[in-house]
Structure formats: C-alpha cells, structure tokens
Design a protein around this motif. Sequence first.
Motif, mmCIF file in Angstrom:
data_model
loop_
_atom_site.group_PDB
_atom_site.id
_atom_site.type_symbol
_atom_site.label_atom_id
_atom_site.label_comp_id
_atom_site.label_asym_id
_atom_site.label_seq_id
_atom_site.Cartn_x
_atom_site.Cartn_y
_atom_site.Cartn_z
ATOM 1 N N ALA A 1 -4.456 -2.584 10.005
ATOM 2 C CA ALA A 1 -2.766 -2.549 9.890
ATOM 3 C C ALA A 1 -2.960 -4.634 9.464
ATOM 4 O O ALA A 1 -3.906 -5.309 10.563
ATOM 5 C CB ALA A 1 -2.165 -2.536 11.480
ATOM 6 N N CYS A 2 -1.540 -4.620 9.368
ATOM 7 C CA CYS A 2 -1.944 -6.285 9.668
ATOM 8 C C CYS A 2 -0.957 -6.942 10.252
ATOM 9 O O CYS A 2 -0.477 -6.866 11.524
ATOM 10 C CB CYS A 2 -0.574 -6.628 8.378
ATOM 11 N N ALA A 3 -2.165 -7.858 10.541
ATOM 12 C CA ALA A 3 -2.320 -8.586 12.195
ATOM 13 C C ALA A 3 -0.615 -9.530 11.945
ATOM 14 O O ALA A 3 0.194 -9.504 12.961
ATOM 15 C CB ALA A 3 -3.324 -9.384 12.434
ATOM 16 N N ASP B 1 6.345 -3.401 6.498
ATOM 17 C CA ASP B 1 6.686 -2.932 6.944
ATOM 18 C C ASP B 1 6.512 -1.614 7.350
ATOM 19 O O ASP B 1 6.407 -0.853 8.561
ATOM 20 C CB ASP B 1 8.168 -2.259 6.515
ATOM 21 N N GLY B 2 4.835 -1.169 6.654
ATOM 22 C CA GLY B 2 4.147 -0.473 7.328
ATOM 23 C C GLY B 2 3.157 0.231 8.114
ATOM 24 O O GLY B 2 3.171 1.075 8.926
ATOM 25 N N VAL B 3 3.368 -1.401 8.822
ATOM 26 C CA VAL B 3 2.892 -1.612 9.694
ATOM 27 C C VAL B 3 3.609 -0.901 11.321
ATOM 28 O O VAL B 3 2.999 -0.617 12.427
ATOM 29 C CB VAL B 3 2.625 -3.046 10.562
ATOM 30 N N LEU B 4 4.681 -1.101 11.032
ATOM 31 C CA LEU B 4 5.555 0.420 12.152
ATOM 32 C C LEU B 4 5.227 1.906 12.312
ATOM 33 O O LEU B 4 6.439 2.161 13.129
ATOM 34 C CB LEU B 4 7.428 -0.182 11.243
ATOM 35 N N GLY B 5 4.045 1.775 11.084
ATOM 36 C CA GLY B 5 4.209 3.525 11.215
ATOM 37 C C GLY B 5 2.319 3.553 11.416
ATOM 38 O O GLY B 5 2.067 4.765 12.031
ATOM 39 N N CYS C 1 -2.042 -0.715 6.533
ATOM 40 C CA CYS C 1 -0.484 -0.596 6.424
ATOM 41 C C CYS C 1 -0.348 -2.642 6.926
ATOM 42 O O CYS C 1 -0.464 -3.411 6.963
ATOM 43 C CB CYS C 1 -0.651 -0.484 7.750
ATOM 44 N N ILE C 2 0.827 -2.753 5.826
ATOM 45 C CA ILE C 2 1.205 -4.473 5.459
ATOM 46 C C ILE C 2 2.422 -4.457 5.477
ATOM 47 O O ILE C 2 2.950 -3.282 5.786
ATOM 48 C CB ILE C 2 0.221 -4.538 4.659
#
Lengths: 111, 131
Positions: A72-74, A50-54, A47-48
């Motif tokens: 996920a993108c740190a 806005d995907g990290v929101l999920g 997940c990167i």
Amino acid sequence: MDLTSKPIPARKLGILISSRPEQPSFRHGVRLAGTALRAGVDVYLYCIDDGVLGVNDPELQTLKSTGLKLYACAYGAQRRNLPINEAAMFAGLTIVNDLMASTDRFISFNG
Amino acid sequence: MTTSPQDSRSALSSPPRRKALFVINSDPRTSPRTAEAIRIAAGVGTWRKIEVTVVLCETAVMALSEFPDDLVDEDHFRRYLPIIGEWGRPVFVETGAPLLNDLGQTPVPYERITISQLAAMAADSDYVLRF
C-alpha cells in the motif's frame, strides 16, 4: 530428458488498484488477484490513492494469508490518516516501478 | 564454448524498457486524481526502468496551467511536472481539448495529438493506465 523434473518458473502478476473499495473496479482487481493465486501465479497487489482505503478489506486480507504480496502507498495512507500497520507492506512508488519492470503482466484498476 | 548470435546480442545489449502510457482525463479543478496521476507518473518514470508517457485529455489539460493555484493539490503539479519534463519527451495533450488556449506559459513543453495518435500510442505501450 525428463522435463517433469525441471522446475517451471512461477509467473508474476502485478496489480495496481487506485479506486475506492466500494467501486466495482476495486472488487474486479481483488477477484483477479484471487483467481491468479489459485492458478499458481505469484501476485503482487499495490493499493494506491483511494485504493489504500481498502487495505483492510476482508477478501484482500484473506488473499494475503494465502500468499498475496500486498503493498500500500505509504503517502496515500498518511494523507488519509490511516494507520501504518501489518495489514500491508506500506511503501513508495519505487515498488510500483519494480512491479511494472519485473512482472510478466501488470494491470491497473483505476475506474 | 560457442555462443549463438542471439546469445551475443543478449549479452551486449540490455532489453528495451517497457512502456507505460498514462492517460489522464480527470478534471484537476475538482478531482485530486489528476494530481495523483502526475505524482505516480513522475514517481515511476524517475527510475528510468520504465518509459513513461503522459497524455492529458479533456479538462485534464489544465494540469499544464501557468497558474495552477485553483487546481486540487496544486503543489503536485509544481513539484512533479518538472520531473516529467526532464525526460526529454513532451507531455501530450488532446487536440481540441477545451481550455487548451487558457494554459498560459506551461511549465513543461507539450505536443498536441489526435485521438488516432493516442490509439497508436496505446497500441505501442506495454501498459496503459487511465486516471
């Protein structure tokens, strides 16, 4: 020659999701991951943006408990003040690079 | 022990790098996606395991502006475009994109391509990522 005794190497699928969890493409990526896992594929999902929101999405977390390798993108999490926790392995772009270079298929959902 | 010509080839040469094409058409004046896409392209390509090509379409060509101050996350353009420029390939822009004449002195070289050329590039790539 007994072909049945020869182990078949697992296929690897890399998925990149940058869309927000409420966008259809996020769900498409998660569903693809689930389908591939059920077919015996090793699935790596990153997940990167806005995907990290999920990352805490219940469906995603269920897949994680059944073998999904979830990253996920740190940097993306830090920018959005999201906690770095056990929900995923928080990492940098080197992981995306490895997924592109090492998986049999790589698909991105950015819509 | 003998080796086939194919074995010898594989022993002497490394496999070709996979190709990833980043097609960016978000408007960098209003959306952070353009800057993020540039960051991702630079971050992936810098390891040289993947051959990354960047194509800017429509208003995304503004990413190459001499003065990115008004762009969202403009520091990404200042920081990551020079990394992409070090790979020896130009950044590609869509011929006929609006604002192409407003870029000024671009931070990296660029080359214009048509939609047909973009389609050929996509067909030749292992992965296409659209932002």
